[in-house]
Motif scaffolding. Structure first.
Motif, PDB file in Angstrom:
ATOM      1  N   PHE A  54     -26.330 -16.576  32.115  1.00  0.00           N
ATOM      2  CA  PHE A  54     -27.386 -16.866  31.161  1.00  0.00           C
ATOM      3  C   PHE A  54     -27.094 -16.302  29.762  1.00  0.00           C
ATOM      4  CE2 PHE A  54     -29.338 -17.057  35.360  1.00  0.00           C
ATOM      5  CZ  PHE A  54     -29.840 -18.347  35.321  1.00  0.00           C
ATOM      6  N   ASN A  55     -26.069 -15.470  29.649  1.00  0.00           N
ATOM      7  CA  ASN A  55     -25.695 -14.935  28.340  1.00  0.00           C
ATOM      8  C   ASN A  55     -24.806 -15.889  27.547  1.00  0.00           C
ATOM      9  OD1 ASN A  55     -26.991 -12.429  28.771  1.00  0.00           O
ATOM     10  ND2 ASN A  55     -25.244 -11.718  29.980  1.00  0.00           N
ATOM     11  N   LYS A  56     -24.400 -16.977  28.174  1.00  0.00           N
ATOM     12  CA  LYS A  56     -23.377 -17.829  27.563  1.00  0.00           C
ATOM     13  C   LYS A  56     -23.858 -18.501  26.282  1.00  0.00           C
ATOM     14  CE  LYS A  56     -24.623 -21.670  30.592  1.00  0.00           C
ATOM     15  NZ  LYS A  56     -24.248 -22.429  31.784  1.00  0.00           N
ATOM     16  N   LYS A  59     -23.557 -16.125  23.278  1.00  0.00           N
ATOM     17  CA  LYS A  59     -22.170 -15.757  22.992  1.00  0.00           C
ATOM     18  C   LYS A  59     -21.364 -16.923  22.438  1.00  0.00           C
ATOM     19  CE  LYS A  59     -22.010 -11.804  26.088  1.00  0.00           C
ATOM     20  NZ  LYS A  59     -21.405 -11.150  27.264  1.00  0.00           N
ATOM     21  N   ILE A  60     -21.601 -18.126  22.945  1.00  0.00           N
ATOM     22  CA  ILE A  60     -20.854 -19.261  22.396  1.00  0.00           C
ATOM     23  C   ILE A  60     -21.250 -19.494  20.949  1.00  0.00           C
ATOM     24  CG2 ILE A  60     -22.451 -21.098  23.101  1.00  0.00           C
ATOM     25  CD1 ILE A  60     -20.037 -22.834  23.743  1.00  0.00           C
ATOM     26  N   GLN A  61     -22.497 -19.188  20.589  1.00  0.00           N
ATOM     27  CA  GLN A  61     -22.924 -19.344  19.208  1.00  0.00           C
ATOM     28  C   GLN A  61     -22.198 -18.353  18.299  1.00  0.00           C
ATOM     29  OE1 GLN A  61     -24.654 -21.992  18.497  1.00  0.00           O
ATOM     30  NE2 GLN A  61     -24.425 -21.540  16.325  1.00  0.00           N
ATOM     31  N   LEU A  62     -21.992 -17.136  18.784  1.00  0.00           N
ATOM     32  CA  LEU A  62     -21.244 -16.138  18.007  1.00  0.00           C
ATOM     33  C   LEU A  62     -19.800 -16.580  17.812  1.00  0.00           C
ATOM     34  CD1 LEU A  62     -22.620 -12.830  19.580  1.00  0.00           C
ATOM     35  CD2 LEU A  62     -23.118 -13.748  17.303  1.00  0.00           C
ATOM     36  N   LEU A  63     -19.218 -17.187  18.827  1.00  0.00           N
ATOM     37  CA  LEU A  63     -17.848 -17.684  18.700  1.00  0.00           C
ATOM     38  C   LEU A  63     -17.778 -18.848  17.718  1.00  0.00           C
ATOM     39  CD1 LEU A  63     -16.648 -17.552  22.428  1.00  0.00           C
ATOM     40  CD2 LEU A  63     -16.285 -15.858  20.614  1.00  0.00           C
TER      41      LEU A  63
END
Length: 242
Positions: A54-56, A59-63
């Motif tokens: 559920f953290n994905k 984190k994908i937004q930060l990448l």
């Protein structure tokens, strides 16, 4: 090229171990010619990967923000590598597992050493609901290495196959390499992908060699189909040629 199988989102599964490692992977993928990647963290019911899954989104937004700042020519999409599960339809409906870029395509992982008794029924169910299973790295499943008839049955059901690049240099052993070459030469594969986990992956060191070896077995046109044309169709939710 477009990669439909990667573990680049950090601290989610057994892939990237940190934000910094993810950034390194993105840069290296861009350098070897990738312009888009599907992030496919593992989803295995009953494991720690479910909780972390559920953290994905954050984190994908930060990448993606890093990619914009660095002006990398690279796009990220979201999916999951879904370990085959009797409740897979419910998991999809609940939004706990993610088709590739919200498409009809599901990246599915099988058990490595044993064939599930109800595997074909589960795949039939997915097909009847309009989903298209993409079987992740079939060359690694022990029961397929000497059972090519099962490969044909999966194809007949409408499943697609995704091979791992590094198999051709023996990363996963000689039996896996043998099946990889058989499937490559006989046009079983619909996609080739990296399944990249870490910045130290041998893929980055040997990619030019790997690419030449694969093109020698097929040709430039087929290579482009497996690494760009078909992956683009998946992202766009378009039909892929069988």
């Amino acid at each position: 090229m477009i990669d439909i199988h990667s573990h680049v989102i950090y601290e989610i599964d057994d892939g990237s171990r940190s934000y910094e490692e993810s950034l390194s992977i993105l840069k290296k993928m861009n350098e070897i010619g990738y312009r888009a990647m599907v992030c496919t963290p593992h989803y295995i019911t009953g494991s720690k990967y479910v909780e972390n899954n559920f953290n994905k989104f954050k984190k994908i937004q930060l990448l993606r923000e890093f990619i914009r700042k660095e002006n990398l020519n690279l796009h990220l999409y979201l999916g999951n590598e879904i370990y085959i599960d009797p409740e897979i339809e419910s998991l999809i409906n609940a939004g706990e597992v993610y088709p590739i870029n919200r498409s009809r395509y599901l990246l599915i992982e099988f058990p490595v050493s044993r064939l599930m008794n109800d595997l074909m029924n589960l795949l039939f169910l997915l097909r009847s609901k309009g989903y298209v299973p993409i079987i992740a790295h079939p060359e690694r499943y022990l029961y397929l290495q000497d059972n090519h008839d099962l490969l044909d049955k999966l194809l007949e059901m409408g499943c697609l196959f995704q091979g791992n690049f590094s198999c051709i240099i023996g990363k996963y052993g000689e039996h896996t390499k043998k099946l990889f070459l058989y499937m490559l030469k006989n046009n079983y594969y619909h996609f080739l992908a990296t399944d990249v986990h870490h910045e130290t992956d041998i893929l980055f060191l040997k990619f030019n060699k790997i690419k030449k070896m694969i093109i020698k077995e097929i040709d430039e046109t087929r290579f482009k189909k497996l690494t760009y044309v078909n992956p683009l169709k998946v992202i766009r939710n378009e039909p892929v040629d069988f």
